[in-house]
Design an enzyme around this catalytic site. Structure first.
Site: not given
Length: 347
Positions: A105, A132-133, A184, A197, A199-201
């Site tokens: 994980d 890539n996860a 992304s 999502y 924001a994470s990228k």
């Protein structure tokens, strides 16, 4: 008029005029020549060790096959052990001389340390780390019943990439290796229903642009910003606003609408080719790069179109984007068969 006046002042400022008229043309020539040289002397990864996270499906799975075709040895990481076994078997058929699987994980720092150590113990080296996860998200920010439902998105997409990189850097320095960070386009494109999502990228992009400055030439970094690629995410497998993994192809249709979805096989080929060439950035499909210029030059217009097409409607599932897709009946031409597959399981 204010916009035109501000643009004129920026462009015509003496310093910027010097940059535009003298430095930029020289820089452009240098970049073109550098690209040609890198293309001619592209890295041969035969026998090299490639660690890929999120390798059980989608982009990660097909990156494994593309590296395998080039003769690379593989360490495949994901949570689903059964799927990893299938991918490993297929990778060997594609030409990889040695493949190991490591169920883990990525949101757990100790798991990340373990899969890096396991790779070094088995192969004795690490040449490419492919982060890539990731997990997708579809849901309006204000509509979630509990904001903490969205924490797995940042844990997996950002920290899952940062952890693996942290533990891999000493080994990548030794091999003069590379990091391939799968971010992304949404890292710079504010697509509605994907706030956390996105924001994470954006955090992933910022992390690796900063690390490029810190690490210098010791470790190459390729930041990949995919647009719409055929994967479980584009099939509709996402984290819902209730915090559960679901298969919601209706919401997928609303979000994707009339945008063509790129074949994951072709995307994987482009990514590996770019990594071996040593590119600093790659947007795939390439035409998606135009969205960056719309975002830069006409942000208000882009935001208006996004809101009108993806948010406005009588309900969350009755949007202009969904109506356009239904009226035109173009889904079978724009979406690969794998994306239209209704039999995918959420887990």
């Amino acid at each position: 008029m204010v916009f035109i006046h501000e643009t004129f002042n920026i462009v015509c400022h003496p310093v910027n005029m010097v940059l535009l008229l003298i430095i930029f043309p020289c820089y452009l020539v240098f970049k073109i020549l550098h690209f040609i040289v890198r293309s001619v002397f592209s890295e041969n990864v035969a026998g090299k060790v490639i660690l890929i996270t999120g390798a059980s499906s989608g982009i990660g799975e097909h990156l494994a096959y593309e590296y395998a075709r080039r003769g690379a040895r593989l360490a495949l990481v994901a949570r689903r052990e059964n799927r990893l076994k299938e991918v490993a078997s297929n990778a060997k058929l594609h030409g990889s001389p040695d493949v190991i699987i490591i169920p883990a994980d990525v949101s757990n720092a100790q798991d990340c340390k373990r899969f890096v150590e396991s790779t070094i113990k088995h192969f004795g080296q690490l040449d490419h780390l492919v982060n890539n996860a990731g997990v997708g998200l579809l849901g309006l920010f204000e509509k979630t019943p509990d904001i903490t439902n969205f924490t797995p998105v940042m844990d997996i997409n950002f920290w899952g990439s940062a952890y693996g990189t942290y533990f891999s850097i000493p080994h990548l320095r030794k091999s003069k290796g590379k990091i391939i960070a799968i971010a992304s386009c949404t890292g710079w494109l504010p697509v509605p229903r994907m706030a956390i999502y996105n924001a994470s990228k954006a955090a992933v992009i910022s992390l690796y642009e900063t690390l490029r400055s810190e690490l210098g030439n010791d470790i190459g970094i390729t930041i990949v910003t995919p647009g719409l690629i055929g994967s479980e995410m584009s099939q509709g497998k996402v984290l819902s606003k209730e915090g559960k993994m679901v298969l919601d192809q209706q919401m997928r249709d609303i979000q994707v609408s009339l945008m063509p979805v790129r074949s994951v096989t072709e995307a994987a080929k482009a990514i590996v080719k770019s990594a071996c060439r040593g590119d600093s950035h790659l947007t795939e499909p390439a035409w998606f790069s135009t969205m960056f210029y719309w975002k830069t030059l006409c942000p208000d217009l882009l935001e208006f179109v996004s809101r009108m097409s993806l948010v406005s409607g009588s309900s969350e599932r009755d949007t202009v984007s969904k109506k356009l897709l239904d009226v035109t009946s173009l889904k079978k031409y724009l979406y690969p068969k794998s994306v239209r597959n209704p039999n995918l399981k959420p887990n």
